[in-house]
Scaffold this active site. Structure first.
Site, mmCIF file in Angstrom:
data_model
loop_
_atom_site.group_PDB
_atom_site.id
_atom_site.type_symbol
_atom_site.label_atom_id
_atom_site.label_comp_id
_atom_site.label_asym_id
_atom_site.label_seq_id
_atom_site.Cartn_x
_atom_site.Cartn_y
_atom_site.Cartn_z
ATOM 1 N N GLY A 232 10.586 5.500 7.069
ATOM 2 C CA GLY A 232 11.944 6.182 7.230
ATOM 3 C C GLY A 232 12.881 5.223 8.228
ATOM 4 O O GLY A 232 13.460 6.101 9.127
ATOM 5 N N GLU B 116 7.146 8.691 6.222
ATOM 6 C CA GLU B 116 7.182 8.056 7.550
ATOM 7 C C GLU B 116 6.139 8.502 8.511
ATOM 8 O O GLU B 116 6.013 9.637 8.806
ATOM 9 C CB GLU B 116 8.747 8.437 8.296
ATOM 10 C CG GLU B 116 8.730 8.017 9.581
ATOM 11 C CD GLU B 116 8.656 6.547 9.836
ATOM 12 O OE1 GLU B 116 9.239 5.638 9.261
ATOM 13 O OE2 GLU B 116 7.793 6.272 10.762
ATOM 14 N N ALA C 273 21.511 -9.352 11.849
ATOM 15 C CA ALA C 273 22.242 -10.580 11.511
ATOM 16 C C ALA C 273 23.304 -11.247 12.529
ATOM 17 O O ALA C 273 23.255 -12.277 12.981
ATOM 18 C CB ALA C 273 23.042 -10.487 10.197
ATOM 19 N N HIS D 162 47.372 8.430 14.759
ATOM 20 C CA HIS D 162 46.959 9.763 14.266
ATOM 21 C C HIS D 162 47.560 9.477 12.747
ATOM 22 O O HIS D 162 48.441 8.964 12.453
ATOM 23 C CB HIS D 162 47.818 10.760 15.094
ATOM 24 C CG HIS D 162 47.521 11.931 14.388
ATOM 25 N ND1 HIS D 162 46.471 12.816 14.540
ATOM 26 C CD2 HIS D 162 48.359 12.674 13.420
ATOM 27 C CE1 HIS D 162 46.536 13.934 13.594
ATOM 28 N NE2 HIS D 162 47.644 13.688 13.121
HETATM 29 P P1 NAD Z 1 11.673 -0.490 10.803
HETATM 30 O O1 NAD Z 1 10.961 -0.990 11.794
HETATM 31 O O2 NAD Z 1 13.182 0.003 11.176
HETATM 32 O O3 NAD Z 1 11.099 0.942 10.043
HETATM 33 C C1 NAD Z 1 9.970 1.018 9.311
HETATM 34 C C2 NAD Z 1 9.230 1.957 9.477
HETATM 35 O O4 NAD Z 1 8.023 2.358 8.589
HETATM 36 C C3 NAD Z 1 8.816 2.621 10.722
HETATM 37 O O5 NAD Z 1 9.568 3.700 11.222
HETATM 38 C C4 NAD Z 1 7.484 2.779 10.812
HETATM 39 O O6 NAD Z 1 6.968 3.936 11.563
HETATM 40 C C5 NAD Z 1 7.268 3.007 9.395
HETATM 41 N N1 NAD Z 1 5.802 2.804 8.984
HETATM 42 C C6 NAD Z 1 5.019 1.757 9.134
HETATM 43 N N2 NAD Z 1 3.965 1.752 8.588
HETATM 44 C C7 NAD Z 1 3.775 3.126 8.018
HETATM 45 C C8 NAD Z 1 2.801 3.606 7.156
HETATM 46 N N3 NAD Z 1 1.536 3.144 6.958
HETATM 47 N N4 NAD Z 1 3.045 5.059 6.717
HETATM 48 C C9 NAD Z 1 4.150 5.390 6.951
HETATM 49 N N5 NAD Z 1 5.201 4.717 7.605
HETATM 50 C C10 NAD Z 1 4.946 3.595 8.217
HETATM 51 O O7 NAD Z 1 11.879 -1.608 9.696
HETATM 52 P P2 NAD Z 1 12.607 -1.482 8.162
HETATM 53 O O8 NAD Z 1 13.382 -0.409 8.034
HETATM 54 O O9 NAD Z 1 11.728 -2.206 7.448
HETATM 55 O O10 NAD Z 1 13.705 -2.742 8.543
HETATM 56 C C11 NAD Z 1 13.321 -4.072 9.180
HETATM 57 C C12 NAD Z 1 14.319 -4.609 10.001
HETATM 58 O O11 NAD Z 1 15.425 -5.037 9.486
HETATM 59 C C13 NAD Z 1 14.484 -3.778 11.019
HETATM 60 O O12 NAD Z 1 14.680 -4.591 12.449
HETATM 61 C C14 NAD Z 1 15.951 -3.453 10.919
HETATM 62 O O13 NAD Z 1 16.872 -3.027 11.981
HETATM 63 C C15 NAD Z 1 16.515 -4.456 9.967
HETATM 64 N N6 NAD Z 1 17.607 -3.971 9.174
HETATM 65 C C16 NAD Z 1 18.954 -3.744 9.575
HETATM 66 C C17 NAD Z 1 19.811 -3.030 8.718
HETATM 67 C C18 NAD Z 1 21.004 -2.998 9.383
HETATM 68 O O14 NAD Z 1 21.551 -3.178 10.421
HETATM 69 N N7 NAD Z 1 21.985 -2.125 8.713
HETATM 70 C C19 NAD Z 1 19.524 -2.874 7.513
HETATM 71 C C20 NAD Z 1 18.156 -3.249 6.992
HETATM 72 C C21 NAD Z 1 17.379 -3.770 7.917
#
Ligand code: NAD
Length: 469
Positions: A179, A201, A317, A441
């Site tokens: 999540g 999560e 990015a 506004h």
């Molecule tokens: P994340 O680290 O944000 O989230 C991964 C989640 O998976 C964590 O909360 C973790 O606790 C959970 N998790 C891990 N192993 C698990 C398991 N076995 N069972 C259940 N839950 C588990 O990583 P992400 O969402 O994959 O994103 C990767 C990176 O890409 C991040 O650094 C994110 O900031 C970046 N990203 C940014 C954007 C944006 O800026 N809008 C969009 C997409 C990705």
């Protein structure tokens, strides 16, 4: 001998920006890319996801048109056409980057770059059978989705974000592991399109590293849209069922539970692409699995820099682009004016989420006394007009000086508006400095002014606090 002033390995938002800035500074630059330019962000990340979020949110809004007196019957979608629109958007941007590289006379070398030992003091990169030389090299190879080290992770229907983009249909049932940012953005897309979504999560909250209220609110909103969310749910294995669907098994409250779907999306973080980046006899100092760098993104190898997702920390990015610019400035001996520490972050859920700097609890953990202000967006005219979900804007400032330390927003256009707070923090502005500007506004940004005024208990559109009467 093919010798450049600068070779960049990887043409993602870190690498291509570094290459262009290098060329603008008069350097003879080459960029090595194994895939299409634009990297994960343009091809498989930020841009395609945001296009899918835009299309799917429009679809949901069209169904909710009654709120505005609009009737639309038989509203439907064509998933193939949504994908075409997404791909056209990606292709236009990739084409734009190709043109920019060409226009700036950056040589694009196709293939996978492998850093070699320097020859006669000049850095070298091998691509296939060819070796290219440069005084300076920037490693910008990015990251890839992490796979889970659990049984069944290799099943064909256990996919990552790349696999999800490759589907030609929207899954009816999708189980999302993680999540985090990727998990909640895809939950937004496919719940908008009517898929049944389950999020599992491991941590106690979704978006665990965000402000607590943001996590709680988002959970509530997603649940309202039918998303099934299980927190403190650690996934330990996957299995295929006879009907072709897949099941994730997880531990919740000490018991094994399961959730099944047509597909399982693993969104459990990303890993740096360091494998195959270095020749056997080349090894820069590492920080765990990440490349170790100093404040100017220099690795332990003279003339070799590393930026973006390769170095750990914030995987965004725009952070990678800022690193690239800082590295090029260092190569050119000029000093960069961009602050690479204060990095805004946005999550493209509905409503959007955006943060910069410290939350109140992070400041307290660091022993910093703070004052805070908050504005609930249901009292904002523009939010009422557009019937936004209940959102808020919070500001955190240092007690005494009232210097802005951070802001957290969950409301329409949050990802655009966060820039105002970023500017404030990097320029050491105070609450009063920010309040000197009039907000037009009706706009969502009036909420920023109200949150700032609330620091002094003077928000005009908030009911007076009992203590002040
Ligand atoms: P994340 O680290 O944000 O989230 C991964 C989640 O998976 C964590 O909360 C973790 O606790 C959970 N998790 C891990 N192993 C698990 C398991 N076995 N069972 C259940 N839950 C588990 O990583 P992400 O969402 O994959 O994103 C990767 C990176 O890409 C991040 O650094 C994110 O900031 C970046 N990203 C940014 C954007 C944006 O800026 N809008 C969009 C997409 C990705």
């Amino acid at each position: 001998m093919d010798k450049y002033d600068l070779i960049v390995i990887g043409a993602g938002p870190g690498g291509y920006v570094a290459a262009i800035r290098g060329a603008q500074k008069g350097l003879n630059v080459a960029v090595i890319e194994a895939d299409r330019v634009g990297g994960t962000c343009l091809n498989r990340g930020c841009i395609p996801t945001k296009a899918m979020i835009h299309a799917s949110s429009l679809y949901r809004e069209m169904q909710e048109g009654d709120r505005f007196g609009l009737h639309a019957e038989g509203v439907s979608y064509d998933y193939g056409k949504i994908c075409d629109y997404k791909q056209e958007t990606v292709d236009t941007l990739v084409g734009g980057v190709q043109q920019l590289l060409k226009g700036n006379k950056v040589t694009v070398i196709e293939g996978r770059g492998i850093l070699q030992q320097p020859e006669n003091g000049v850095n070298a990169v091998r691509v296939g059978d060819d070796v290219y030389y440069a005084d300076n090299i920037i490693l910008a190879a990015g990251s890839k989705p992490a796979s889970l080290p659990v049984e069944g992770a290799e099943l064909p229907k256990v996919i990552n974000s790349d696999g999800l983009f490759a589907l030609d249909h929207a899954p009816e049932n999708l189980v999302i592991i993680g999540g985090g940012v990727i998990g909640v953005e895809f939950a937004t897309v496919f719940s908008n399109l009517g898929s049944k979504i389950t999020i599992l999560e491991a941590l106690p909250k979704i978006l665990d590293n965000f402000d607590k209220e943001i996590s709680q609110n988002l959970k509530m909103i997603l649940k309202k849209r039918g998303v099934d969310i299980h927190t403190s749910a650690m996934v330990s294995r996957f299995a295929e069922r006879e009907d072709g669907s897949v099941t994730a098994f997880y531990e919740e409250k000490g018991k094994e539970q399961s959730a099944s779907g047509d597909y399982i999306l693993v969104a459990a973080g990303r890993r740096p692409v360091t494998e195959g980046l270095f020749a056997d006899d080349v090894q820069p100092e590492m920080n765990g699995r990440y490349v170790k760098v100093d404040d100017n993104f220099r690795t332990s190898i003279p003339g070799v820099y590393a930026i973006g997702d390769l170095i750990g920390g914030i995987q965004l990015a725009h952070a990678a682009s800022a690193h690239g610019i800082r590295a090029v400035e260092n190569i050119c001996g000029s000093s960069d004016s961009q602050n690479v520490i204060i990095v805004p972050a946005g999550v493209y859920t509905d409503p959007e989420i955006a943060t910069v700097g410290m939350t109140e609890s992070q400041a307290k953990e660091q022993g910093i006394e703070v004052v805070t202000g908050k504005f609930i967006m249901s009292a904002n005219g523009k939010s009422l007009i557009t019937k936004e979900e209940r959102g808020f804007i919070k500001v955190v400032a240092e007690a005494g000086t009232e210097k802005i330390l951070g802001a957290q927003m969950m409301c329409a256009r949050a990802t655009d508006m966060i820039g105002e707070f970023t500017t404030a923090i990097v320029n050491d502005l105070t609450v009063s400095d920010m309040l000197r500007s009039i907000m037009s506004h009706p706009t969502y940004s009036e909420g920023i002014g109200e949150a700032l005024e609330d620091v002094h208990g003077m928000s005009l559109h908030t009911a007076p606090r009992p203590s002040r009467r």
